[in-house]
Structure formats: C-alpha cells, structure tokens
Design a protein around this motif. Structure first.
Motif, PDB file in Angstrom:
ATOM      1  N   PHE A 226       0.843  -1.191   0.000  1.00 56.81           N
ATOM      2  CA  PHE A 226       0.000   0.000   0.000  1.00 56.81           C
ATOM      3  C   PHE A 226       0.883   1.248   0.000  1.00 56.81           C
ATOM      4  CE2 PHE A 226      -1.871  -3.411   2.603  1.00 56.81           C
ATOM      5  CZ  PHE A 226      -2.949  -3.737   1.797  1.00 56.81           C
ATOM      6  N   GLY A 227       0.883   1.970  -1.134  1.00 56.62           N
ATOM      7  CA  GLY A 227       1.669   3.194  -1.233  1.00 56.62           C
ATOM      8  C   GLY A 227       2.930   3.070  -2.052  1.00 56.62           C
ATOM      9  N   ARG A 228       3.030   2.020  -2.872  1.00 59.46           N
ATOM     10  CA  ARG A 228       4.252   1.823  -3.651  1.00 59.46           C
ATOM     11  C   ARG A 228       4.537   3.006  -4.587  1.00 59.46           C
ATOM     12  NH1 ARG A 228       7.145  -2.675  -4.738  1.00 59.46           N
ATOM     13  NH2 ARG A 228       5.468  -4.091  -4.088  1.00 59.46           N
ATOM     14  N   ASP A 229       3.503   3.596  -5.189  1.00 56.93           N
ATOM     15  CA  ASP A 229       3.726   4.720  -6.104  1.00 56.93           C
ATOM     16  C   ASP A 229       4.413   5.879  -5.390  1.00 56.93           C
ATOM     17  OD1 ASP A 229       0.770   4.471  -8.258  1.00 56.93           O
ATOM     18  OD2 ASP A 229       2.628   3.329  -8.174  1.00 56.93           O
ATOM     19  N   ILE A 230       4.039   6.101  -4.136  1.00 59.45           N
ATOM     20  CA  ILE A 230       4.674   7.175  -3.364  1.00 59.45           C
ATOM     21  C   ILE A 230       6.139   6.853  -3.119  1.00 59.45           C
ATOM     22  CG2 ILE A 230       4.714   8.297  -1.095  1.00 59.45           C
ATOM     23  CD1 ILE A 230       1.624   8.095  -1.158  1.00 59.45           C
ATOM     24  N   SER A 231       6.414   5.612  -2.729  1.00 57.34           N
ATOM     25  CA  SER A 231       7.791   5.189  -2.485  1.00 57.34           C
ATOM     26  C   SER A 231       8.632   5.303  -3.756  1.00 57.34           C
ATOM     27  CB  SER A 231       7.817   3.747  -1.969  1.00 57.34           C
ATOM     28  OG  SER A 231       9.142   3.267  -1.839  1.00 57.34           O
ATOM     29  N   ASP A 232       8.090   4.869  -4.889  1.00 61.45           N
ATOM     30  CA  ASP A 232       8.834   4.920  -6.147  1.00 61.45           C
ATOM     31  C   ASP A 232       9.060   6.360  -6.604  1.00 61.45           C
ATOM     32  OD1 ASP A 232       9.025   2.204  -6.227  1.00 61.45           O
ATOM     33  OD2 ASP A 232       7.607   1.891  -7.867  1.00 61.45           O
ATOM     34  N   ALA A 233       8.026   7.199  -6.465  1.00 59.65           N
ATOM     35  CA  ALA A 233       8.166   8.608  -6.849  1.00 59.65           C
ATOM     36  C   ALA A 233       9.234   9.281  -5.996  1.00 59.65           C
ATOM     37  CB  ALA A 233       6.825   9.329  -6.702  1.00 59.65           C
ATOM     38  N   HIS A 234       9.241   8.955  -4.711  1.00 59.24           N
ATOM     39  CA  HIS A 234      10.232   9.526  -3.799  1.00 59.24           C
ATOM     40  C   HIS A 234      11.635   9.071  -4.165  1.00 59.24           C
ATOM     41  CE1 HIS A 234      12.477   9.479   0.154  1.00 59.24           C
ATOM     42  NE2 HIS A 234      12.128  10.747   0.035  1.00 59.24           N
ATOM     43  N   TYR A 235      11.771   7.795  -4.495  1.00 64.13           N
ATOM     44  CA  TYR A 235      13.073   7.241  -4.878  1.00 64.13           C
ATOM     45  C   TYR A 235      13.665   8.026  -6.053  1.00 64.13           C
ATOM     46  CZ  TYR A 235      16.363   3.234  -5.270  1.00 64.13           C
ATOM     47  OH  TYR A 235      17.461   2.407  -5.264  1.00 64.13           O
ATOM     48  N   LYS A 236      12.869   8.185  -7.118  1.00 61.78           N
ATOM     49  CA  LYS A 236      13.354   8.884  -8.308  1.00 61.78           C
ATOM     50  C   LYS A 236      13.631  10.365  -8.023  1.00 61.78           C
ATOM     51  CE  LYS A 236      11.580   6.025 -12.078  1.00 61.78           C
ATOM     52  NZ  LYS A 236      10.795   6.020 -13.334  1.00 61.78           N
ATOM     53  N   ALA A 237      12.760  10.991  -7.240  1.00 59.42           N
ATOM     54  CA  ALA A 237      12.951  12.409  -6.919  1.00 59.42           C
ATOM     55  C   ALA A 237      14.244  12.623  -6.140  1.00 59.42           C
ATOM     56  CB  ALA A 237      11.754  12.932  -6.123  1.00 59.42           C
ATOM     57  N   CYS A 238      14.568  11.700  -5.234  1.00 60.07           N
ATOM     58  CA  CYS A 238      15.806  11.814  -4.459  1.00 60.07           C
ATOM     59  C   CYS A 238      17.031  11.635  -5.344  1.00 60.07           C
ATOM     60  CB  CYS A 238      15.824  10.784  -3.328  1.00 60.07           C
ATOM     61  SG  CYS A 238      14.752  11.192  -1.935  1.00 60.07           S
ATOM     62  N   LEU A 239      16.973  10.668  -6.271  1.00 63.43           N
ATOM     63  CA  LEU A 239      18.091  10.480  -7.203  1.00 63.43           C
ATOM     64  C   LEU A 239      18.284  11.729  -8.064  1.00 63.43           C
ATOM     65  CD1 LEU A 239      17.551   6.781  -8.349  1.00 63.43           C
ATOM     66  CD2 LEU A 239      19.443   7.649  -6.968  1.00 63.43           C
ATOM     67  N   TYR A 240      17.187  12.309  -8.512  1.00 62.00           N
ATOM     68  CA  TYR A 240      17.257  13.538  -9.317  1.00 62.00           C
ATOM     69  C   TYR A 240      17.888  14.661  -8.511  1.00 62.00           C
ATOM     70  CZ  TYR A 240      15.728  17.664 -11.929  1.00 62.00           C
ATOM     71  OH  TYR A 240      15.701  18.849 -12.615  1.00 62.00           O
ATOM     72  N   ALA A 241      17.508  14.763  -7.244  1.00 69.68           N
ATOM     73  CA  ALA A 241      17.978  15.860  -6.387  1.00 69.68           C
ATOM     74  C   ALA A 241      19.461  15.749  -6.059  1.00 69.68           C
ATOM     75  CB  ALA A 241      17.158  15.901  -5.103  1.00 69.68           C
ATOM     76  N   GLY A 242      20.022  14.549  -6.189  1.00 67.84           N
ATOM     77  CA  GLY A 242      21.411  14.347  -5.811  1.00 67.84           C
ATOM     78  C   GLY A 242      21.572  13.806  -4.408  1.00 67.84           C
ATOM     79  N   ILE A 243      20.467  13.325  -3.828  1.00 75.98           N
ATOM     80  CA  ILE A 243      20.523  12.700  -2.508  1.00 75.98           C
ATOM     81  C   ILE A 243      21.115  11.305  -2.645  1.00 75.98           C
ATOM     82  CG2 ILE A 243      19.072  11.773  -0.638  1.00 75.98           C
ATOM     83  CD1 ILE A 243      17.190  14.176  -1.218  1.00 75.98           C
ATOM     84  N   ASN A 244      21.937  10.917  -1.702  1.00 82.21           N
ATOM     85  CA  ASN A 244      22.633   9.627  -1.770  1.00 82.21           C
ATOM     86  C   ASN A 244      21.718   8.504  -1.268  1.00 82.21           C
ATOM     87  OD1 ASN A 244      24.730   7.846  -2.214  1.00 82.21           O
ATOM     88  ND2 ASN A 244      25.745   8.278  -0.277  1.00 82.21           N
ATOM     89  N   ILE A 245      20.561   8.369  -1.921  1.00 82.62           N
ATOM     90  CA  ILE A 245      19.611   7.314  -1.545  1.00 82.62           C
ATOM     91  C   ILE A 245      20.102   5.995  -2.135  1.00 82.62           C
ATOM     92  CG2 ILE A 245      18.099   7.793  -3.525  1.00 82.62           C
ATOM     93  CD1 ILE A 245      15.711   7.069  -1.667  1.00 82.62           C
ATOM     94  N   SER A 246      20.081   4.938  -1.335  1.00 81.73           N
ATOM     95  CA  SER A 246      20.669   3.669  -1.777  1.00 81.73           C
ATOM     96  C   SER A 246      19.654   2.555  -1.927  1.00 81.73           C
ATOM     97  CB  SER A 246      21.773   3.236  -0.814  1.00 81.73           C
ATOM     98  OG  SER A 246      21.334   3.278   0.535  1.00 81.73           O
ATOM     99  N   GLY A 247      18.390   2.782  -1.551  1.00 84.28           N
ATOM    100  CA  GLY A 247      17.388   1.743  -1.731  1.00 84.28           C
ATOM    101  C   GLY A 247      16.091   2.056  -1.009  1.00 84.28           C
ATOM    102  N   THR A 248      15.066   1.242  -1.283  1.00 82.62           N
ATOM    103  CA  THR A 248      13.772   1.351  -0.613  1.00 82.62           C
ATOM    104  C   THR A 248      13.195  -0.045  -0.441  1.00 82.62           C
ATOM    105  OG1 THR A 248      12.423   1.470  -2.627  1.00 82.62           O
ATOM    106  CG2 THR A 248      13.293   3.551  -1.783  1.00 82.62           C
ATOM    107  N   ASN A 249      12.240  -0.190   0.465  1.00 86.31           N
ATOM    108  CA  ASN A 249      11.488  -1.453   0.576  1.00 86.31           C
ATOM    109  C   ASN A 249      10.226  -1.242   1.407  1.00 86.31           C
ATOM    110  OD1 ASN A 249      13.922  -1.731   2.792  1.00 86.31           O
ATOM    111  ND2 ASN A 249      12.007  -2.560   3.616  1.00 86.31           N
TER     112      ASN A 249
END
Length: 431
Positions: A226-249
């Motif tokens: 429940f809420g995968r679209d939010i998690s995926d959108a956040h993942y891509k937005a962080c990569l775009y921003a230059g945040i050192n995000i390494s994964g989600t689950n």
C-alpha cells in the motif's frame, strides 16, 4: 482506498488538443455562447455541463503546463527553496526566493530570515530568525536550475537557536580526530503513510485491522503493498535531487515503508536525510496522503518505525577493525541513557523488547541479532572488520544529533578505567 490512491486532479485531467479551444475562454465568449443558446431555445443541461467540464479541464491543464515550465531558455534567474526545521524539531518548513543566477555552492547564497513566532522558535516581540544556507540539492518539483537549500537557524546575533542541531554536529565533525576517522553512515528511514481523512494507515480498513504481519514486508500485490507509487516517486525524486539514496522497501507493518541513505560521510548524512524527508512530505502532500514519523503509530502487535543507523570509522574498516568495533560498543553501553534521551520522542512505545527491538532500559549487542541495541553483521564478524548497526534510534530522530553523538561517543569520549572494566564485564554476560 480508491479515492486515496488515485492520482491528483492535475494528473487525471489531461485532454487532447482537439478537445480544447485554441485559447482560454473569456467572459465575452461565455456571454456570446449563452445568448446564442437562448435564441435557439432551452439549453440541454447535459451538453452545457460537458462543455463547462472541458473548459475546467483545460484551465487545470494550463496551470500544470505553467508548473512544468522550463525557465532556462528565458532567464538566468532561478528559484531557491529555503528549507529549515521547525519548532517541534521534526517538522520541515520552507519558502522560496529568486536568485539572480545558478549557484554551485551554498556560500553563494544570501542569508535570509523568517518569522520564528509562527514556527514556535521565537517570541512575538523579537521574532526574526536568520537562515544560513548549508547544503544544495536539485529541485525535483521545479526542475531546471532551481534548487532546494537545507538551512540551519540562528538569532540575529549569530547564536544557534535551540532547534538548530546541525550547529553542534558541525563542531563534532570538524574535530580533527573525527575527520581522520572518516565516519561513514547508512541510515534506514522508516515511515508510515496514513489516510488523510481518518489518520489510519494506508490500506487498512477504516476502524479495522488487516491480517497479521507476515506477508507485507517487501511484499507485492494489492492486498499486501500500500503506497508503492509514493515510495517509487520519492526514490526517483531523491536520485534527481542528488541525494545519496541507496534503496527502498516495503516494511513489516502494512502501510509502512523504508528508504536508505548512504554511505554518507560526516554531516552530509544529516543534510541528505532532511532533504529526503522534505521531498517525501511534498510528494505525500500532492498525493493526498499523510506522512508520519511516529515511532509507534499503531499500538498492539505491529512493528514500530525506527531509523536504524549503520556506522563505521576508518579504523573499523581496516584489518583488526572488529576489536575497534567492540571497544566502540563498550563506550556506547556506558552512554546508553544519554543516547536514548536523544534518539527520538515516543521511543519508549517502540523499544519494548518485542517486534525486533531491544528493551529501552537495557543495553545489549549481538551478531545478527535484530533484538539487540547494537547489531553486528555476520560478514563483519567473519572478516574481522566492518560496521555496527545502532537499532535504537526512532523514526523521528534528528539525524544531526544521532550521527554526531555516535562519533563523539566512539571517537572523542574516553571512559574511566573502572567504568570500562565494569561495562566489559556486563557485556560479556550479555553476549
């Protein structure tokens, strides 16, 4: 659930060019239309509603077009979104200003101010608080050369205000002993998504409960995730921003998610977590879902939400590092109370000794033990070097405070010989 998970009106109302007028509908055009219709007799309401709906869709589409407008070909000016932490110590605030040209470093940006009496950070009679730009990220919402700016807050006299945890962290990370140890952090930020109208977890029946925990962790399917679209959108937005995000689950409790940031060095870890939190707040705002970092949003037989912090120093990562890790764990055991008091509000509701947590009142450590205060991985034990995981921080912890405290306790702080011997004895019994 269908309404909550549906895209916003801006996402829904896309129509083809052939279905819209070539220019916005003016008041004169509306009058002309009505007069012509009156001459022909009664207007069929259904046709009129369809036309009005198309005009409304067109207007929204034009607004969306302006939101997505790339300013780069037309001006050197950019928009900087100044972000700071509010009076609760966990809420993020922001406001925008125009900068004359693109910048590459926060030192190129001017200081700014805000009304601290409206954020619980200053009295009304002396409400001005000064923002100091500290870190820059690309703005995933405005695009182009526009930026997000992480700031910390000071009085007009240059003193850090009480909620400015970054200032003290910067002092710790500027200590030469800490610099030489190159502290690495990997932070696992858990969070819970709530339905906006009832403040109940996403995917849960209103006033009721889903099936027991088990199928939801890293699960897939409409009845598990429940809420995968939010998690995926956040993942891509962080990569775009230059945040050192390494994964989600997806997490153990349904409606709960996690993202990881790191490895990050020193104070960068705190800057990146706060920027990622801000972006997540903005995405949930657009999706009409409420974000909470409460460490135990639902009482009962449900996992809480933590912010496990993986940590290592240069000495821990080199040959013989496991002995350095054990010395660090000994120091952490002696300052357990001090760490717990700084690891997030409401953490006592989460650290119960159940649901993959240790008791808040007792320090423990173990290899591959998720029910310990400090966990050491099997690979670290096998290789004789690596990192430790502090499982005590709550999801609402301040990353500046936690990262700086770990470095201070394990690098700068030295216990007395008597305390060290006693702690070593206790830890030997725990293990």
């Amino acid at each position: 659930m269908a309404q909550i998970l549906a895209p916003t009106s801006q996402w829904q109302m896309r129509i083809t060019k052939s279905s819209i007028p070539s220019s916005p509908m003016t008041g004169k055009m509306w009058s002309s239309l009505v007069l012509k219709q009156n001459k022909k007799g009664a207007v069929k309401s259904s046709k009129f509603k369809v036309f009005a709906s198309k005009y409304e869709d067109y207007t929204i589409n034009r607004v969306e077009g302006l939101l997505n407008l790339d300013l780069t070909p037309y001006t050197d000016k950019i928009i900087a979104e100044y972000i700071w932490i509010g009076g609760s110590g966990i809420d993020v605030r922001s406001k925008s200003r125009t900068i004359s040209k693109p910048v590459e470093h926060p030192s190129e940006l001017p200081k700014w101010n805000y009304d601290g009496s409206s954020t619980g950070q200053a009295p009304g009679e002396d409400s001005e608080v000064i923002l100091y730009p500290q870190a820059i990220f690309k703005d995933p919402f405005r695009g182009g050369n526009n930026i997000l700016v992480i700031c910390d807050a000071y009085t007009p006299q240059g003193e850090p205000i009480p909620t400015n945890k970054r200032h003290k962290a910067a002092q710790v990370f500027s200590n030469q002993k800490v610099i030489d140890e190159v502290p690495w952090y990997g932070i696992e930020q858990e969070y819970t998504l709530l339905q906006s109208n009832v403040k109940w977890p996403l995917g849960w029946p209103v006033g009721g409960y889903p099936g027991p925990q088990g199928p939801y962790y890293c699960g897939a399917g409409a009845d598990k995730s429940f809420g995968r679209d939010i998690s995926d959108a956040h993942y891509k937005a962080c990569l775009y921003a230059g945040i050192n995000i390494s994964g989600t689950n997806g997490e153990v409790m349904p409606g709960q998610w996690e993202f990881q940031v790191g490895p990050s060095v020193g104070i960068e870890a705190g800057d990146h977590i706060w920027a990622a939190r801000y972006i997540l707040e903005r995405i949930t705002e657009q999706a009409g879902v409420v974000l909470t970092l409460d460490p135990k949003p639902i009482m009962g037989d449900w996992n809480g939400a933590g912010c496990h912090t993986n940590y290592s120093t240069k000495s821990m990562r080199e040959e013989g590092g496991f002995e350095i890790i054990k010395k660090a764990i000994l120091n952490l055991s002696l300052r357990h109370t001090e760490h717990i008091s700084a690891y997030g509000e409401g953490n006592e509701r989460r650290l119960t000794g159940k649901h993959e947590t240790a008791s808040i009142n007792q320090f423990s450590w173990g290899v591959a033990n998720r029910g310990a205060s400090i966990r050491v991985g099997r690979d670290t034990e096998k290789q004789g070097k690596g990192y430790l995981e502090d499982r005590r921080p709550a999801s609402n912890m301040d990353p500046y405070t936690v990262t700086a405290l770990l470095a201070e306790t394990t690098i700068l702080w030295e216990p007395t010989l008597e305390a060290e011997a006693l702690a070593a004895q206790k830890l030997a019994l725990n293990v």
